[in-house]
Design a protein around this motif. Structure first.
Motif, mmCIF file in Angstrom:
data_model
loop_
_atom_site.group_PDB
_atom_site.id
_atom_site.type_symbol
_atom_site.label_atom_id
_atom_site.label_comp_id
_atom_site.label_asym_id
_atom_site.label_seq_id
_atom_site.Cartn_x
_atom_site.Cartn_y
_atom_site.Cartn_z
ATOM 1 N N VAL A 83 -10.507 0.854 -10.006
ATOM 2 C CA VAL A 83 -9.066 0.720 -9.762
ATOM 3 C C VAL A 83 -8.609 -0.681 -10.173
ATOM 4 C CG1 VAL A 83 -7.308 0.566 -7.936
ATOM 5 C CG2 VAL A 83 -8.933 2.468 -7.966
ATOM 6 N N GLN A 84 -9.411 -1.678 -9.811
ATOM 7 C CA GLN A 84 -9.071 -3.066 -10.146
ATOM 8 C C GLN A 84 -8.950 -3.223 -11.664
ATOM 9 O OE1 GLN A 84 -12.016 -6.018 -9.037
ATOM 10 N NE2 GLN A 84 -10.438 -7.524 -8.527
ATOM 11 N N LYS A 85 -9.910 -2.661 -12.386
ATOM 12 C CA LYS A 85 -9.942 -2.745 -13.858
ATOM 13 C C LYS A 85 -8.702 -2.050 -14.449
ATOM 14 C CE LYS A 85 -12.107 -3.368 -17.907
ATOM 15 N NZ LYS A 85 -12.118 -4.704 -18.506
ATOM 16 N N LYS A 86 -8.390 -0.874 -13.910
ATOM 17 C CA LYS A 86 -7.250 -0.096 -14.427
ATOM 18 C C LYS A 86 -5.925 -0.840 -14.193
ATOM 19 C CE LYS A 86 -5.202 4.516 -14.424
ATOM 20 N NZ LYS A 86 -5.306 5.915 -13.999
ATOM 21 N N CYS A 87 -5.837 -1.565 -13.047
ATOM 22 C CA CYS A 87 -4.571 -2.204 -12.672
ATOM 23 C C CYS A 87 -4.375 -3.590 -13.268
ATOM 24 C CB CYS A 87 -4.461 -2.305 -11.149
ATOM 25 S SG CYS A 87 -4.378 -0.699 -10.336
ATOM 26 N N ILE A 88 -5.455 -4.382 -13.332
ATOM 27 C CA ILE A 88 -5.259 -5.769 -13.804
ATOM 28 C C ILE A 88 -6.023 -6.078 -15.096
ATOM 29 C CG2 ILE A 88 -4.733 -6.634 -11.477
ATOM 30 C CD1 ILE A 88 -7.517 -7.967 -11.449
ATOM 31 N N GLY A 89 -6.710 -5.080 -15.640
ATOM 32 C CA GLY A 89 -7.398 -5.259 -16.930
ATOM 33 C C GLY A 89 -8.431 -6.364 -16.870
ATOM 34 N N SER A 93 0.904 -4.934 -6.070
ATOM 35 C CA SER A 93 -0.440 -4.337 -6.085
ATOM 36 C C SER A 93 -1.360 -5.165 -6.979
ATOM 37 C CB SER A 93 -0.399 -2.895 -6.606
ATOM 38 O OG SER A 93 0.250 -2.059 -5.682
ATOM 39 N N LYS A 94 -0.821 -5.596 -8.114
ATOM 40 C CA LYS A 94 -1.617 -6.432 -9.032
ATOM 41 C C LYS A 94 -1.981 -7.761 -8.367
ATOM 42 C CE LYS A 94 0.236 -4.421 -13.275
ATOM 43 N NZ LYS A 94 1.129 -4.589 -14.417
ATOM 44 N N LYS A 95 -1.031 -8.303 -7.600
ATOM 45 C CA LYS A 95 -1.286 -9.580 -6.899
ATOM 46 C C LYS A 95 -2.433 -9.429 -5.898
ATOM 47 C CE LYS A 95 2.949 -12.353 -6.750
ATOM 48 N NZ LYS A 95 3.991 -12.855 -5.839
ATOM 49 N N VAL A 107 0.845 -1.210 0.000
ATOM 50 C CA VAL A 107 0.000 0.000 0.000
ATOM 51 C C VAL A 107 0.878 1.258 0.000
ATOM 52 C CG1 VAL A 107 -1.629 1.353 1.400
ATOM 53 C CG2 VAL A 107 -2.030 -1.095 1.037
ATOM 54 N N GLY A 108 1.928 1.244 0.830
ATOM 55 C CA GLY A 108 2.809 2.417 0.941
ATOM 56 C C GLY A 108 3.510 2.733 -0.369
ATOM 57 N N THR A 109 4.071 1.707 -1.008
ATOM 58 C CA THR A 109 4.796 1.915 -2.276
ATOM 59 C C THR A 109 3.855 2.415 -3.366
ATOM 60 O OG1 THR A 109 6.340 0.164 -1.663
ATOM 61 C CG2 THR A 109 6.288 0.780 -3.983
ATOM 62 N N GLN A 110 2.628 1.858 -3.399
ATOM 63 C CA GLN A 110 1.665 2.291 -4.415
ATOM 64 C C GLN A 110 1.249 3.748 -4.183
ATOM 65 O OE1 GLN A 110 0.818 0.333 -7.205
ATOM 66 N NE2 GLN A 110 0.220 2.401 -7.805
#
Length: 468
Positions: free
Chosen positions: A390-396, A371-373, A350-353
């Motif tokens: 957010v989920q859609k944007k990150c993992i398609g 984050s994807k995991k 969370v911090g790195t993202q």
């Protein structure tokens, strides 16, 4: 008159205290001389293994963690030994197959562990099932630790219901694991009361002094029925460690919670560790900064270690002026990610993202593989659903998994055994390799060089491979 209910104490100086204050660098040789005295105290248990000790032994101290455990077990004749175990992650950072988890639990108990404290960074109880069953099968005490955190979803009803589920899972006790020092005194009263309503299991409380309230929190928790607290001998107590053992023993002396522990025995142990504390202050291993109160912990619900991590990430990017913006972004990312507790490894993810979101000037323009995991369900189930956009944007179009992540991992033990067969000198070596392949291999080379009487330092200096 109230019924006498002596409070029990778990001593952390041999594990979490030095992990929290001096990066887990206490060597086994420093521990062993004081073990006979510690064994006479009458602690409920001594936490001495697991967490980061395993990695630190191999990586920094050039010690075999299994050998440390065996030596401690030989010295502690009367006191139970306890470890911290990250559920399906064991002591690493990824999920392992069930056969590895089972074998690790088996070998931990066989080498001397009595109580295994098992937790999951998302409080997904499915990730604890295998470790709990395996511990109990070996005759160990399986304690499930709940990662304590704040948020809309973490109601008293949630904690009460979870306590009931933990009891149904077959655990022997429950621990409240307050890794960031977020639990304040009166909230502790409510929390312990809720857990007691949900389960008849003994309740233990583990917290850190980071935010300055820990000993008051212990007091209110004990009055509410908490059975056991984690404390550290005074030379390595306070700050990002636990409240001091001697202080808590004195606090409850003469009350119905009197621990019965002898201050003169505790004093001898404190005197033994005092010079080591001074040495760590002198050589910089103990930074006075970690001994203060960090009120930002309560303001932003961010663990102390995570805060220092953020500062160094921003420093590297020459963006220290963005610190406040990142602190404000963390709760937003956490909400997008289903409001997980912030503990290893979810805190780092969370911090790195949050740092990337601020530095890129656009949220989720760059996304880490971790984050994807999380958003693909590979760490397990979060208490709340992910933010769908957010989920859609990150993992398609990747289809997230909803099963227990380890259900998708085939057995791994034989593969690990084959990979490291040239180095195996004891059954446990395959587990060291499974968790930290490169670090363990380096250690095995070092061990072999020592056994052959090779000058390891000289070989290191010339950057030559150790003779095999």
């Amino acid at each position: 008159m109230a019924e006498k209910k002596p409070l029990k104490i778990t001593e952390t100086i041999l594990r979490d205290a030095h992990q929290s204050l001096i990066a887990t660098r206490m060597p086994t040789d420093l521990m062993l001389p004081i073990v006979p005295k510690m064994d006479e105290v009458g602690y409920h248990s001594v936490e001495c293994w697991g967490g980061a000790t395993f990695d630190a032994c191999l990586r920094f101290l050039k010690e075999d963690p299994w050998e440390r455990l065996r030596k401690l077990k030989a010295g502690f004749k009367k006191t139970k030994l306890q470890m911290l175990f990250r559920g399906q992650n064991i002591l690493g950072y990824n999920h392992y197959a069930d056969d590895v988890v089972e074998y690790f639990a088996q070998k931990s108990v066989a080498n001397g562990i009595d109580i295994v404290r098992i937790f999951d960074c998302l409080n997904d109880l499915r990730n604890l099932e295998t470790a709990v069953k395996a511990t109990k099968k070996e005759g160990g005490h399986a304690q499930i630790a709940l990662s304590y955190t704040l948020g809309d979803a973490y109601t008293l009803e949630y904690w009460e219901k979870t306590a009931k589920q933990i009891e149904e899972l077959g655990a022997d006790s429950i621990c409240i694991k307050d890794m960031a020092g977020l639990l304040v005194p009166y909230e502790a009263t409510r929390l312990v009361t809720a857990l007691k309503a949900g389960s008849k299991l003994p309740i233990q409380l583990h917290t850190h002094y980071t935010s300055g309230v820990a000993s008051m929190t212990y007091m209110k928790a004990v009055e509410a029925g908490c059975d056991i607290i984690d404390t550290a001998m005074s030379p390595l107590a306070m700050g990002t460690s636990q409240p001091a053992t001697e202080v808590m023993v004195e606090t409850f002396k003469g009350t119905e919670y009197d621990t019965g522990l002898d201050q003169s025995k505790l004093s001898e142990i404190a005197e033994y560790f005092a010079p080591y504390r001074e040495e760590c202050l002198k050589n910089g291993l103990l930074n006075p900064k970690v001994m203060g109160v960090n009120i930002k912990t309560l303001m932003y619900q961010v663990p102390g270690g995570m805060l220092s991590n953020l500062v160094s990430q921003l420093k590297e990017a020459h963006a220290e002026d963005k610190f406040q913006a990142v602190l404000e972004e963390i709760p937003r990312v956490r909400k997008d990610f289903g409001e997980p507790p912030l503990v290893t490894p979810s805190s780092q993810i969370v911090g790195t993202q949050a740092v990337l979101n601020v530095l890129q000037g656009e949220r989720y323009k760059m996304v880490t593989k971790e984050s994807k995991k999380i958003l693909s369900g590979e760490f397990g189930q979060t208490i709340k659903p992910f933010n769908p956009e957010v989920q859609k944007k990150c993992i398609g179009d990747t289809k997230p998994i909803t099963c227990r992540p380890a259900d998708l991992i085939p057995p791994q033990l034989d593969k690990f055994r084959e990979e490291c067969k040239e180095w195996i000198q004891q059954d446990e070596d395959v587990l060291s390799y499974a968790l930290f392949p490169q670090v363990a291999t380096d250690f095995f080379k070092y061990r072999q060089a020592q056994q052959k009487g090779v000058d390891v330092a000289a070989a290191d200096k010339e950057n030559k491979a150790y003779p095999v």
